[in-house]
Design a protein around this motif. Structure first.
Motif, PDB file in Angstrom:
ATOM      1  N   LYS A  98       1.288  -0.763  -0.008  1.00  0.00           N
ATOM      2  CA  LYS A  98      -0.531  -0.458  -0.313  1.00  0.00           C
ATOM      3  C   LYS A  98       0.984   1.569   0.416  1.00  0.00           C
ATOM      4  O   LYS A  98       0.614   2.287  -0.869  1.00  0.00           O
ATOM      5  CB  LYS A  98      -0.743   0.463   1.400  1.00  0.00           C
ATOM      6  N   ILE A  99       1.924   0.989   1.049  1.00  0.00           N
ATOM      7  CA  ILE A  99       2.817   2.597   1.001  1.00  0.00           C
ATOM      8  C   ILE A  99       3.035   2.825  -0.509  1.00  0.00           C
ATOM      9  O   ILE A  99       2.955   3.921  -0.615  1.00  0.00           O
ATOM     10  CB  ILE A  99       3.946   2.000   2.044  1.00  0.00           C
ATOM     11  N   TYR A 100       3.959   1.873  -0.912  1.00  0.00           N
ATOM     12  CA  TYR A 100       4.860   2.224  -2.210  1.00  0.00           C
ATOM     13  C   TYR A 100       3.570   3.084  -3.426  1.00  0.00           C
ATOM     14  O   TYR A 100       4.533   3.177  -4.072  1.00  0.00           O
ATOM     15  CB  TYR A 100       5.152  -0.100  -2.645  1.00  0.00           C
ATOM     16  N   GLN A 101       2.237   1.672  -3.355  1.00  0.00           N
ATOM     17  CA  GLN A 101       1.471   2.273  -4.222  1.00  0.00           C
ATOM     18  C   GLN A 101       1.209   3.642  -3.851  1.00  0.00           C
ATOM     19  O   GLN A 101       1.743   4.411  -5.139  1.00  0.00           O
ATOM     20  CB  GLN A 101      -0.042   1.057  -3.817  1.00  0.00           C
ATOM     21  N   ARG A 102       1.348   3.744  -3.129  1.00  0.00           N
ATOM     22  CA  ARG A 102       0.592   5.799  -2.638  1.00  0.00           C
ATOM     23  C   ARG A 102       1.206   6.555  -3.283  1.00  0.00           C
ATOM     24  O   ARG A 102       1.769   7.562  -3.667  1.00  0.00           O
ATOM     25  CB  ARG A 102       0.263   5.766  -1.143  1.00  0.00           C
ATOM     26  N   MET A 103       3.298   5.494  -3.232  1.00  0.00           N
ATOM     27  CA  MET A 103       4.249   6.532  -3.828  1.00  0.00           C
ATOM     28  C   MET A 103       4.564   6.184  -5.268  1.00  0.00           C
ATOM     29  O   MET A 103       5.284   7.159  -5.814  1.00  0.00           O
ATOM     30  CB  MET A 103       5.336   6.270  -3.290  1.00  0.00           C
ATOM     31  N   GLY A 104       3.326   5.645  -5.118  1.00  0.00           N
ATOM     32  CA  GLY A 104       3.399   5.550  -7.185  1.00  0.00           C
ATOM     33  C   GLY A 104       4.759   4.221  -7.621  1.00  0.00           C
ATOM     34  O   GLY A 104       4.526   4.546  -9.227  1.00  0.00           O
ATOM     35  N   ILE A 105       5.285   3.437  -7.196  1.00  0.00           N
ATOM     36  CA  ILE A 105       5.986   3.046  -7.830  1.00  0.00           C
ATOM     37  C   ILE A 105       5.954   1.560  -8.233  1.00  0.00           C
ATOM     38  O   ILE A 105       4.610   1.274  -7.533  1.00  0.00           O
ATOM     39  CB  ILE A 105       6.870   2.239  -6.408  1.00  0.00           C
ATOM     40  N   PRO A 106       6.316   1.479  -9.050  1.00  0.00           N
ATOM     41  CA  PRO A 106       5.662   0.207  -9.946  1.00  0.00           C
ATOM     42  C   PRO A 106       6.390  -1.128  -9.497  1.00  0.00           C
ATOM     43  O   PRO A 106       7.333  -1.403  -8.674  1.00  0.00           O
ATOM     44  CB  PRO A 106       6.334   0.469 -11.519  1.00  0.00           C
ATOM     45  N   MET A 107       5.542  -2.267  -8.784  1.00  0.00           N
ATOM     46  CA  MET A 107       5.532  -3.000  -8.853  1.00  0.00           C
ATOM     47  C   MET A 107       5.150  -4.048  -9.306  1.00  0.00           C
ATOM     48  O   MET A 107       4.742  -4.561 -10.097  1.00  0.00           O
ATOM     49  CB  MET A 107       4.349  -3.294  -7.313  1.00  0.00           C
ATOM     50  N   CYS A 108       6.044  -5.749  -9.123  1.00  0.00           N
ATOM     51  CA  CYS A 108       6.027  -7.022 -10.235  1.00  0.00           C
ATOM     52  C   CYS A 108       6.089  -7.913  -8.850  1.00  0.00           C
ATOM     53  O   CYS A 108       6.648  -7.817  -8.301  1.00  0.00           O
ATOM     54  CB  CYS A 108       6.706  -6.916 -11.121  1.00  0.00           C
ATOM     55  N   VAL A 109       5.597  -9.151  -9.555  1.00  0.00           N
ATOM     56  CA  VAL A 109       5.860 -10.303  -8.150  1.00  0.00           C
ATOM     57  C   VAL A 109       6.521 -11.660  -9.363  1.00  0.00           C
ATOM     58  O   VAL A 109       6.679 -11.315 -10.513  1.00  0.00           O
ATOM     59  CB  VAL A 109       4.166 -11.508  -8.506  1.00  0.00           C
ATOM     60  N   MET A 110       7.487 -11.710  -8.092  1.00  0.00           N
ATOM     61  CA  MET A 110       8.286 -13.211  -8.977  1.00  0.00           C
ATOM     62  C   MET A 110       8.333 -14.102  -8.358  1.00  0.00           C
ATOM     63  O   MET A 110       8.875 -13.833  -6.716  1.00  0.00           O
ATOM     64  CB  MET A 110      10.100 -12.167  -9.699  1.00  0.00           C
ATOM     65  N   THR A 111       8.215 -15.067  -9.121  1.00  0.00           N
ATOM     66  CA  THR A 111       7.861 -16.651  -8.292  1.00  0.00           C
ATOM     67  C   THR A 111       8.363 -18.230  -8.660  1.00  0.00           C
ATOM     68  O   THR A 111       8.458 -18.137  -9.978  1.00  0.00           O
ATOM     69  CB  THR A 111       6.191 -16.832  -7.449  1.00  0.00           C
ATOM     70  N   ALA A 112       9.260 -18.204  -7.980  1.00  0.00           N
ATOM     71  CA  ALA A 112       9.681 -19.698  -8.680  1.00  0.00           C
ATOM     72  C   ALA A 112       8.792 -20.816  -8.403  1.00  0.00           C
ATOM     73  O   ALA A 112       8.758 -22.229  -9.455  1.00  0.00           O
ATOM     74  CB  ALA A 112      10.538 -20.247  -7.926  1.00  0.00           C
ATOM     75  N   ASN A 113       7.263 -20.512  -8.713  1.00  0.00           N
ATOM     76  CA  ASN A 113       6.025 -21.456  -8.653  1.00  0.00           C
ATOM     77  C   ASN A 113       5.815 -21.251 -10.265  1.00  0.00           C
ATOM     78  O   ASN A 113       6.283 -20.229 -10.244  1.00  0.00           O
ATOM     79  CB  ASN A 113       5.121 -21.112  -7.900  1.00  0.00           C
ATOM     80  N   ASP A 114       5.853 -22.996 -10.523  1.00  0.00           N
ATOM     81  CA  ASP A 114       5.080 -22.766 -12.003  1.00  0.00           C
ATOM     82  C   ASP A 114       3.445 -22.088 -12.050  1.00  0.00           C
ATOM     83  O   ASP A 114       3.308 -21.677 -11.317  1.00  0.00           O
ATOM     84  CB  ASP A 114       4.826 -24.513 -12.829  1.00  0.00           C
ATOM     85  N   GLU A 115       3.925 -21.766 -13.434  1.00  0.00           N
ATOM     86  CA  GLU A 115       2.147 -20.909 -14.178  1.00  0.00           C
ATOM     87  C   GLU A 115       1.251 -21.582 -13.810  1.00  0.00           C
ATOM     88  O   GLU A 115       0.147 -20.774 -12.600  1.00  0.00           O
ATOM     89  CB  GLU A 115       2.670 -20.592 -15.484  1.00  0.00           C
ATOM     90  N   PRO A 116       0.593 -22.372 -13.753  1.00  0.00           N
ATOM     91  CA  PRO A 116      -0.810 -22.528 -13.090  1.00  0.00           C
ATOM     92  C   PRO A 116      -0.775 -22.375 -11.688  1.00  0.00           C
ATOM     93  O   PRO A 116      -2.009 -21.126 -11.304  1.00  0.00           O
ATOM     94  CB  PRO A 116      -0.859 -24.177 -13.525  1.00  0.00           C
ATOM     95  N   PHE A 117      -0.127 -22.700 -10.891  1.00  0.00           N
ATOM     96  CA  PHE A 117      -0.265 -22.166  -9.434  1.00  0.00           C
ATOM     97  C   PHE A 117      -0.231 -20.776  -9.198  1.00  0.00           C
ATOM     98  O   PHE A 117      -0.286 -20.616  -8.709  1.00  0.00           O
ATOM     99  CB  PHE A 117       0.564 -22.884  -8.374  1.00  0.00           C
ATOM    100  N   ALA A 118       1.156 -20.311  -9.905  1.00  0.00           N
ATOM    101  CA  ALA A 118       1.323 -18.654  -9.573  1.00  0.00           C
ATOM    102  C   ALA A 118       0.279 -17.898 -10.108  1.00  0.00           C
ATOM    103  O   ALA A 118      -0.140 -16.741  -9.543  1.00  0.00           O
ATOM    104  CB  ALA A 118       2.561 -18.847 -10.730  1.00  0.00           C
ATOM    105  N   LYS A 119      -0.362 -18.299 -11.108  1.00  0.00           N
ATOM    106  CA  LYS A 119      -1.309 -17.278 -12.095  1.00  0.00           C
ATOM    107  C   LYS A 119      -2.663 -17.326 -10.680  1.00  0.00           C
ATOM    108  O   LYS A 119      -3.046 -16.769 -10.546  1.00  0.00           O
ATOM    109  CB  LYS A 119      -2.049 -17.536 -12.824  1.00  0.00           C
ATOM    110  N   ALA A 120      -3.301 -18.669 -10.163  1.00  0.00           N
ATOM    111  CA  ALA A 120      -4.066 -19.108  -9.286  1.00  0.00           C
ATOM    112  C   ALA A 120      -4.276 -18.374  -8.754  1.00  0.00           C
ATOM    113  O   ALA A 120      -4.554 -17.597  -7.782  1.00  0.00           O
ATOM    114  CB  ALA A 120      -4.183 -20.080  -9.436  1.00  0.00           C
ATOM    115  N   VAL A 121      -2.741 -18.659  -8.048  1.00  0.00           N
ATOM    116  CA  VAL A 121      -2.349 -17.471  -5.992  1.00  0.00           C
ATOM    117  C   VAL A 121      -2.966 -16.143  -6.330  1.00  0.00           C
ATOM    118  O   VAL A 121      -3.312 -14.796  -5.674  1.00  0.00           O
ATOM    119  CB  VAL A 121      -1.423 -18.146  -5.939  1.00  0.00           C
ATOM    120  N   CYS A 122      -2.290 -15.195  -7.675  1.00  0.00           N
ATOM    121  CA  CYS A 122      -1.991 -14.237  -7.939  1.00  0.00           C
ATOM    122  C   CYS A 122      -3.460 -13.486  -7.882  1.00  0.00           C
ATOM    123  O   CYS A 122      -3.999 -12.391  -7.475  1.00  0.00           O
ATOM    124  CB  CYS A 122      -1.915 -13.676  -9.121  1.00  0.00           C
ATOM    125  N   LYS A 123      -4.361 -14.091  -8.584  1.00  0.00           N
ATOM    126  CA  LYS A 123      -5.958 -13.883  -8.942  1.00  0.00           C
ATOM    127  C   LYS A 123      -6.461 -13.972  -7.462  1.00  0.00           C
ATOM    128  O   LYS A 123      -7.333 -13.222  -7.181  1.00  0.00           O
ATOM    129  CB  LYS A 123      -6.091 -14.695  -9.252  1.00  0.00           C
TER     130      LYS A 123
END
Ligand SMILES: [Mg+2]
Length: 326
Positions: A177-202
């Motif tokens: 939230k703090i970074y978002q207020r500062m307008g800092i672009p944020m990304c997610v990086m995970t060593a999970n494979d795609e099916p689980f990574a996408k499901a969890v992010c959603k």
């Protein structure tokens, strides 16, 4: 690969603010627009990269259950509870290939010494290619990992979102939230494979705050320094000006924070700040960081979620003297 991209029209610039569409899936299938604030030099203040497991959420109970089912099928003569416990102790190795390669070694080959993940990491030096990149052992680890990811994704899809909501590590979402207020672009990086990574992010609703996701297939053959490269490129494709200051937030010194350091070694024009999410003793962890030759010149802040609890992140930072340096 990190050269200036061709700008595309996926964003509108508004004064010192711009917005870009998030890649991360949402329940209503409408991609969210994420606001980025630009300083007078035309760049955001920093770009932040967040790990998922044990950083944003405690997903161990899903991983553990899926792992137990899978390994009980393949190695029925082994004690599934013991294997699962060992697996959960070694999720911080940096790539999913390492995580599964280690467990195959324990279950199939009887490599008792690898029950200690640190011993595995010692062995790993000099064996990077055969684990992370190619060969029979890599292929088997990759196949089991994908199967595991699909099983985890199935479990998550049928799960009440409230359950996953409870797995969120709240102080880290506060930092988001703090970074978002500062307008800092944020990304997610995970060593999970795609099916689980996408499901969890959603399910975690990360599309409201994060722009892009890198999962294991996006950095095969490397640690998360490869994920950072991939994500910077993804942001550039969206027209985001990339500042030289990066922030890596993760629960693993080896898998997350050191990857930031490795990225800087390769791209010395950048600098990285680490934020380590850890329940370990803060003083001991500070000492470990100071002694780690890979982390020279990388300021690392330690966030201990249980010490922050429901309290204020600002107060914790003040009391622990771990204020961010930008
Ligand atoms: Mg993690």
């Amino acid at each position: 690969m990190l050269d200036k991209p061709e700008q595309n029209s996926s964003y509108q610039e508004k004064g010192k603010e711009m917005s870009v569409a998030s890649d991360i899936e949402t329940f209503d299938r409408r991609p969210r627009k994420i606001k980025i604030k630009l300083d007078s030099d035309g760049f955001p203040r920093a770009v932040a990269f967040f790990d998922v497991d044990k950083t944003l959420a405690e997903c161990g109970f899903i991983h553990g259950e899926a792992f137990k089912k899978l390994f009980a099928e393949i190695y029925p003569d082994q004690d599934p509870d013991k294997l699962t416990e060992q697996y959960l102790n070694g999720l911080h190795l940096g790539t999913t290939f390492r995580v599964f390669h280690r467990m195959i070694g324990i279950a199939r080959d009887g490599r008792k010494e690898w029950e200690d993940p640190e011993k595995y990491l010692e062995w790993f030096l000099g064996h990077e290619k055969e684990v992370d990149k190619e060969g029979d052992d890599h292929d088997l680890a990759a196949a089991l990992s994908i199967r595991h990811s699909q099983m985890g994704a199935e479990m998550v899809k049928n799960m009440d979102p409230q359950i996953l909501e409870q797995t969120k590590i709240k102080p880290v979402f506060h930092l988001v939230k703090i970074y978002q207020r500062m307008g800092i672009p944020m990304c997610v990086m995970t060593a999970n494979d795609e099916p689980f990574a996408k499901a969890v992010c959603k399910l975690l609703g990360l599309g409201d705050s994060f722009i892009a996701l890198a999962c294991q297939k996006d950095f095969v053959g490397q640690g998360k320094e490869g994920a950072i490269e991939y994500l910077i490129q993804r942001l550039e494709e969206k027209g985001v000006p990339i500042p030289r200051k990066l922030i890596v937030v993760g629960d693993s010194l080896n898998g997350d924070i050191s990857s930031g350091a490795k990225f800087v070694q390769k791209h010395p024009e950048y600098s990285v700040n680490g934020v380590l999410v850890s329940e370990n003793d803060v003083e001991k962890t500070k000492y470990r960081i100071e002694k780690d030759p890979n982390l020279k010149n990388i300021p690392v802040e330690i966030l201990k979620p249980s010490a922050i609890g429901q309290g204020s992140l600002a107060r914790y930072r003040r009391d622990e003297e771990t204020k961010p340096r930008f």
